[in-house]
Design an enzyme around this catalytic site. Structure first.
Site, PDB file in Angstrom:
ATOM      1  CG  ASN A 117      42.096  42.701  41.810  1.00 39.28           C
ATOM      2  OD1 ASN A 117      42.606  42.178  42.799  1.00 39.28           O
ATOM      3  ND2 ASN A 117      42.193  44.007  41.586  1.00 39.28           N
ATOM      4  CE1 TYR A 182      36.443  43.057  50.950  1.00 36.20           C
ATOM      5  CE2 TYR A 182      37.191  41.610  52.714  1.00 36.20           C
ATOM      6  CZ  TYR A 182      37.387  42.185  51.475  1.00 36.20           C
ATOM      7  OH  TYR A 182      38.521  41.889  50.759  1.00 36.20           O
ATOM      8  CE  LYS A 186      36.678  40.250  48.398  1.00 34.80           C
ATOM      9  NZ  LYS A 186      37.068  40.271  46.965  1.00 34.80           N
ATOM     10  CB  ILE A 222      46.565  42.572  50.046  1.00 33.68           C
ATOM     11  CG1 ILE A 222      46.054  41.159  49.774  1.00 33.68           C
ATOM     12  CG2 ILE A 222      47.611  42.957  49.001  1.00 33.68           C
ATOM     13  CD1 ILE A 222      45.343  41.017  48.442  1.00 33.68           C
ATOM     14  CB  THR A 224      46.212  47.385  48.742  1.00 34.65           C
ATOM     15  OG1 THR A 224      45.042  46.837  49.380  1.00 34.65           O
ATOM     16  CG2 THR A 224      46.994  46.273  48.063  1.00 34.65           C
TER      17      THR A 224
END
Length: 308
Positions: A117, A182, A186, A222, A224
């Site tokens: 994660n 990024y 991914k 998400i 966060t």
């Protein structure tokens, strides 16, 4: 250096799983779930965000949860959970990961579940990224996951049992402005996961050596700290994902032995169609969705932020 802290436990409450495909949550299970056994899970980047929610939810279902993170586990949680164990570890260091494995084997035995994660993000134009920044991002988001799997999977193969979950992102398929590095990391994670899964399946069918299950998670944005300063361009078409809800969806997929890809929320399932469009239409889609605008105007500081 690997440093261990013991975290105390608290009981939890059931949350509603909205914004996730109901078919995933109701799949029949013909094999016993690894969560029904005396399992031990390892979660990287588990001190905050999605990893923290996964640690809490798994602690209510399995024997032990190991959190490996370079950041400290939240102080407020240290008096609430007694089967979550924190180890400070930098996954960019193979030596630290090997020391982590030795410490876990000494204190808790073998790992049955791996959840990769940990992650970082830079919101910068590619030409403004330094080589060090790109190397660090790839090292954490991709190579760190590889190091964890290569270090811990051998025991899973020997025991013919295990579950490996890799947290990727829809941005690995369709990347907005200033997130090239990024998105590349991914996208590479998605490719790595598929190759890894085929490898474990081939071992199972050809050599009867492994019963390792795998799950790829491709979420949208998400809610966060990683993208806290990036507003959602459309809460209707692309709503933020609540970490606790995604954690429950992941655990439900594990309980039902869902072994493919968990896409969330719904719009992520449309991305493969968007990718078939020619570039002018993809450009228009990104323009009208606002995804390029919100990232290119983000006030994000240069320093990376850890954990998804």
């Amino acid at each position: 250096m690997v440093r261990k802290n013991k975290i105390n436990r608290a009981s939890g409450t059931t949350k509603h799983l909205k914004d996730f495909p109901s078919v995933i949550l109701s799949l029949p299970s013909y094999n016993p779930s690894i969560l029904s056994k005396n399992a031990t899970a390892l979660i990287t980047g588990g001190s905050s965000g999605l990893g923290f929610e996964l640690a809490k939810e798994l602690s209510r279902r399995i024997n032990k949860v190991i959190v490996a993170d370079i950041q400290s586990f939240p102080t407020f949680a240290q008096v609430e959970y007694n089967n979550i164990f924190y180890y400070q570890c930098d996954i960019t260091s193979l030596d630290e990961i090997k020391n982590l494995k030795k410490a876990i084997e000494r204190d808790h035995g073998n790992i049955n579940i791996i959840i990769n994660n940990a992650g970082v993000a830079h919101i910068k134009k590619l030409e403004h990224m330094t080589n060090k920044e790109v190397e660090q991002l790839i090292d954490i988001n991709l190579i760190g996951a590889y190091r964890i799997i290569s270090t811990f999977a051998e025991d899973m193969i020997d025991n013919r049992e295990g579950f490996i979950i890799n947290i990727a992102s829809v941005l690995g398929e369709l990347t907005p402005a200033r997130l090239t590095s990024y998105g590349a990391s991914k996208g590479a994670m998605i490719g790595f996961h598929k190759c890894m899964s085929r490898h474990f399946r081939s071992l199972s069918t050809e050599c009867n050596k492994t019963g390792i299950k795998t799950l790829l998670v491709c979420p949208g944005k998400i809610k966060t700290n990683m993208f806290i300063d990036v507003p959602t361009p459309s809460k209707l078409l692309a709503p933020d994902i609540i970490p606790s809800q995604l954690a429950l969806a992941i655990i439900s997929a594990m309980e039902h032995n869902h072994l493919q890809t968990l896409n969330a929320p719904y719009y992520v399932n449309l991305v493969p169609f968007f990718k078939t469009l020619s570039w002018p239409y993809r450009h228009l889609l990104k323009h009208f969705s606002g995804m390029d605008h919100v990232t290119s105007t983000s006030p994000r500081a240069i320093n990376p932020k850890r954990s998804a």
